[in-house]
Design a protein around this motif. Structure first.
Motif, mmCIF file in Angstrom:
data_model
loop_
_atom_site.group_PDB
_atom_site.id
_atom_site.type_symbol
_atom_site.label_atom_id
_atom_site.label_comp_id
_atom_site.label_asym_id
_atom_site.label_seq_id
_atom_site.Cartn_x
_atom_site.Cartn_y
_atom_site.Cartn_z
ATOM 1 N N ASN B 58 0.816 -1.207 0.000
ATOM 2 C CA ASN B 58 0.000 0.000 0.000
ATOM 3 C C ASN B 58 0.851 1.258 0.000
ATOM 4 N N TYR B 70 -6.254 6.930 2.612
ATOM 5 C CA TYR B 70 -5.309 6.356 3.577
ATOM 6 C C TYR B 70 -5.953 5.253 4.418
ATOM 7 N N VAL B 74 -4.262 2.771 7.177
ATOM 8 C CA VAL B 74 -4.632 2.823 8.594
ATOM 9 C C VAL B 74 -5.042 1.431 9.065
ATOM 10 N N ARG B 75 -5.825 0.765 8.193
ATOM 11 C CA ARG B 75 -6.306 -0.563 8.550
ATOM 12 C C ARG B 75 -5.124 -1.538 8.722
ATOM 13 N N ASP B 117 4.963 5.148 13.024
ATOM 14 C CA ASP B 117 5.197 6.594 13.116
ATOM 15 C C ASP B 117 5.674 7.144 11.783
ATOM 16 N N GLU B 120 2.887 7.511 9.453
ATOM 17 C CA GLU B 120 2.075 8.711 9.735
ATOM 18 C C GLU B 120 2.700 9.941 9.099
ATOM 19 N N ARG B 121 4.000 10.069 9.294
ATOM 20 C CA ARG B 121 4.691 11.246 8.729
ATOM 21 C C ARG B 121 4.671 11.194 7.224
ATOM 22 N N LYS B 123 2.435 9.922 5.317
ATOM 23 C CA LYS B 123 1.122 10.327 4.827
ATOM 24 C C LYS B 123 1.057 11.848 4.718
ATOM 25 N N THR B 124 1.515 12.512 5.777
ATOM 26 C CA THR B 124 1.501 13.974 5.794
ATOM 27 C C THR B 124 2.292 14.546 4.611
#
Lengths: 345, 538
Positions: B58, B70, B74-75, B117, B120-121, B123-124
């Protein structure tokens, strides 16, 4: 002799060709199965319609509904969850900062409780993974409910009706974990289904107005959808407030809550980073942003375009996008209007 | 073997306890882990691997804009983290949290959290970059018909290139091109666009660097390596444990088999022992019965022989007397014969006085003979059943002496009779006491008759009353008996006489007779002469 040769060769040739075609057709059909193709499409889609989880325990959810409006969950029986997450005001309270016990004010804008179970993390700074952990926050926060679980359990145990309810549903006495379990079950059921946009996604092209459809196109092309996507149209990633311009400098002054996710991780790159909020029911949940500083939806769209996208949007585009956002308002969750008795049997 | 000895018992108990402990130990080591748990663990680990694989896939989709939402990311992250949490706290996965594997598991979870983590970054960064990359062509297009067209176009191509190849030259190039563009433009719209261009070019340059590094970090994350480590370590451990369990299982089976065999042997042995015991018991009863029977037979035989012996002793005494009696009778008979012959010879010339005198003498002698025979008859009568009666001692002594006085005379032994009082009586069977006295007298006579050592041969019978008893003693001129003989004196069959002469029963039977009469009989040691004493109730 030649004719005989032709007579024999021709059918062989035809058969061979047929065989080759058959083989090619079969192998290409095998390359992707139907589900794989569907999976591919599913994974590429940006926004999906909301769905109520099917594995809910209705009885627990109904108990959670009772508890949600129970002021005994706060110090001195002053406020309930419902006080700041009103079902009439889109699951929020319409204030910049919510009023807790003894009239104390919160420091961030109360997010909506609707669809909150679908957020990937809880709170503006994402400090809790799920609703089970989230509930501890407001319960213990002196600016919110300012109480303890022991106190709550004691108060509820004094109520014969509550004891009976817990006995009936959990077949056990009142405890912290069971209260939380009921509340989370209820909150998970708070899904605002069948918004016009969801109906549109499901194939009802009359569900949106011309302006709203144009607004959706602009929502996509301007890049709002880069962060506000997924089933909850947001709520599945973090982003720093003010990517293009310094939001805080232009707003004026720093507040305690402005550090964002930095509080949780202590990493410099997490300073001013917040959870991207869901845009569902956004029409109802003014004022906007973590600081609740913007009461107007149009202004909110304009500010977001400036600080996050580095774009200046024409007035008509803002209007279209706002119209589109209004189409995200879903129906009130069914659980709110259903009667407990009907499920009890 | 005697298993009932207390020392053996203790040893036996200790050995049993040791065996039980050993069995417990072997059993604890032999336990082969539950296959369902094992497969569950492997399944979860496999799922973690799959989740990691999906996540990586993904991330790549995201990079190529195949993935717009996203939510799948997340899943995937959520799934992998929850699996990790389960491995960490669920009791089912206990065997993954041992000494060797726990650090690996912790490592894996640590790396997973770091990766989450990073994602997450990522994705941003990805969202921001995506928007700017989308907006940049619009800006460039705005300037396409102006004099800045070439600069903006080359800027655009450089930025696009920089997305793929982040070299320092390209950055320098981009900033160089940015400097060429004017800071301010007269047209308001153009000015805005120029600002946007600068802003977004800067954003892209900044964020594409971070995004690229994040991407590299995510895709080269050691999560999968750590997971593989964990799986390998777990499988190694499982294999070792399984092997050990199986070998201990064999040991357990063998030990149990051996113990079973041992128990069977012991049991058999015990059984044979109890059988033996049974036989012994049965035999014992039989033997006891047999011995009892033998004993009672012997008893009756003994009793029989006792009577026979008593009788024979009596006969012996009689036999001894026979000579005496013959003599006793012979003397008067010859006197009668002499008187009768005289009468026959002088039948014509005899004076009536002479006839009267002689016949008187004959009558007198016949009376005496008759008296002797009477005594003999009385003596020989078996007096066992006779009743005790009060009898004058004088009578007993006289009766006894009539049977033997002649014998003493013939051996020139003086017989002295001394009674303290003439009216002394004793309670007894007179025949018995006569027999006893006769026995004493015979013994004394035997001792005296053939010896030359004693010139003055005498026997004394003395009777006296002592309290409520009458003491009758027979003393002779002998100088007493040696001590060795004294001790055995009263024993049956003890005799100093040559074989065939005495039975050795005389004194022992006499003692029995006296004691039967309620009296006592003993040899007087204090007397310098040979003295036997009997005491009888008066």
């Amino acid at each position: 002799m030649n004719r005989l040769k032709q007579l024999v060769l021709l059918p062989i040739l035809v058969l061979a060709l047929y065989g080759i075609f058959y083989y090619v057709e079969k192998s290409s059909a095998n390359q992707y199965s139907n589900t794989e193709v569907q999976n591919f499409i599913y994974k590429s889609s940006t926004i999906e319609p909301l769905e109520v989880p099917s594995d809910l325990d209705r009885r627990k959810a109904f108990l959670g509904r009772e508890l949600f409006s129970d002021k005994r969950l706060s110090k001195g029986n002053q406020v309930s969850c419902h006080s700041c997450h009103s079902f009439e005001i889109g699951g929020a309270d319409g204030r910049q900062f919510s009023v807790g016990v003894d009239g104390k004010l919160g420091i961030v804008n109360a997010p909506t409780v609707f669809n909150s179970a679908k957020n990937f993390k809880q709170f503006w700074n994402g400090r809790e993974e799920d609703l089970f952990g989230q509930i501890d926050g407001p319960i213990h926060d002196p600016r919110e409910m300012g109480t303890t679980w022991d106190e709550i359990v004691e108060k509820l145990k004094a109520d014969q009706m509550m004891v009976l309810l817990f006995n009936e549903i959990f077949d056990a006495e009142i405890s912290k974990d069971r209260i939380i379990g009921a509340l989370v079950e209820f909150e998970t059921a708070l899904v605002t289904e069948d918004s016009p946009f969801d109906l549109f996604l499901k194939g009802d092209h009359d569900a949106l107005t011309e302006s709203q459809i144009a607004g959706f196109r602009k929502f996509e092309t301007y890049g709002c959808v880069a962060c506000h996507q997924g089933q909850n149209i947001g709520g599945n990633m973090f982003l720093s407030m003010g990517v293009a311009f310094n939001y805080f400098a232009e707003r004026g002054g720093y507040f305690e809550s402005d550090v964002g996710r930095f509080v949780v991780t202590g990493q410099e790159h997490d300073r001013h980073v917040f959870k991207v909020p869901s845009l569902r029911n956004v029409q109802l949940t003014a004022p906007y942003f973590h600081d609740g500083s913007e009461p107007s939806l149009e202004n909110a769209v304009r500010k977001m375009a400036r600080y996050q996208l580095g774009r200046k949007l024409p007035k008509e585009d803002i209007k279209d996008i706002t119209e589109f956002l209004k189409s995200l308002t879903g129906k009130k969750p069914k659980i709110l209007s259903e009667a407990y008795e009907s499920v009890k049997k | 073997m005697n298993p009932l000895k207390s020392r053996n018992k203790t040893i036996f108990t200790i050995i049993s306890i040791l065996i039980i402990f050993a069995l417990g130990f072997i059993y604890s080591r032999s336990s082969v882990s539950d296959i369902t748990v094992h497969s569950k663990i492997l399944h979860t680990l496999e799922q973690s691997k799959i989740a990691n694989h999906d996540l990586n896939e993904n991330v790549l989709r995201l990079k190529t804009f195949l993935l717009q939402s996203y939510d799948p990311l997340v899943r995937d992250v959520g799934k992998q983290l929850s699996l990790c949490k389960r491995l960490h706290s669920d009791p089912t996965y206990e065997s993954l949290r041992r000494e060797q594997t726990l650090p690996l598991l912790n490592d894996y979870c640590q790396f997973l959290k770091e990766k989450a983590d990073l994602i997450e970054r990522y994705k941003t960064q990805h969202s921001i970059l995506r928007n700017s990359m989308k907006y940049l062509p619009i800006v460039v297009k705005h300037f396409s018909d102006t004099k800045y067209s070439d600069t903006t176009h080359s800027l655009f191509s450089n930025v696009i290139l920089y997305n793929f190849d982040r070299s320092e030259d390209l950055v320098d190039n981009i900033y160089e091109l940015l400097r060429k563009l004017p800071k301010k433009l007269s047209n308001k719209k153009d000015n805005e666009m120029m600002e946007s261009l600068r802003l977004h070019v800067n954003l892209i340059v900044n964020y594409s660097v971070t995004r690229a590094t994040l991407e590299e970090k995510i895709l080269s994350s050691l999560v999968i390596v750590k997971l593989e480590h964990l799986v390998n370590q777990y499988l190694d451990w499982y294999q070792v444990r399984q092997n050990r369990g199986i070998s201990y299982h064999f040991v357990l089976v063998f030990v149990c088999f051996g113990l079973g065999l041992w128990v069977v042997i012991i049991f058999k042995r015990l059984q044979s022992l109890t059988d033996d015991l049974h036989d012994l018991n049965a035999n014992l009863e039989m033997k006891v019965a047999k011995r009892t029977k033998e004993l009672s037979e012997a008893m009756s035989k003994l009793e029989d022989s006792q009577t026979v012996l008593t009788q024979s002793a009596k006969m012996t005494a009689l036999g001894e007397m026979a000579g005496g009696i013959a003599h006793e009778i012979n003397t008067p008979l010859s006197a009668i014969l002499m008187n009768a012959e005289m009468l026959m010879d002088r039948a014509d010339q005899a004076s009536p006085e002479l006839i009267r005198k002689r016949t008187e003498a004959i009558v007198k002698i016949v009376a005496r003979v008759s008296k002797i025979i009477m005594g003999l008859k009385r003596f020989s009568r078996n007096a066992d059943d006779a009743e005790r009666s009060r009898v004058l001692v004088q009578t007993i002594v006289d009766d006894t002496l009539t049977l033997c006085s002649e014998k003493f005379k013939s051996h020139s032994v003086n017989l002295e009779i001394k009674l303290d009082r003439s009216d002394l009586t004793v309670l007894c069977v007179p025949e018995h006491i006569s027999q006893v006295l006769l026995n004493f007298l015979n013994n004394s006579l035997y001792a005296l008759k053939d010896t030359d050592a004693i010139s003055d041969k005498w026997i004394s019978i003395h009777a006296s009353k002592q309290d409520d008893q009458v003491e009758i003693s027979v003393t002779d001129a002998g100088t007493g008996l040696p001590e060795s003989i004294q001790a055995k004196l009263m024993q049956p069959f003890f005799t100093t006489k040559p074989p065939g002469v005495g039975t050795g029963l005389g004194l022992s039977i006499s003692k029995g007779i006296v004691e039967q009469s309620g009296g006592e009989m003993f040899y007087d040691k204090r007397c310098p002469n040979t003295r036997f004493v009997i005491r009888l109730p008066a």
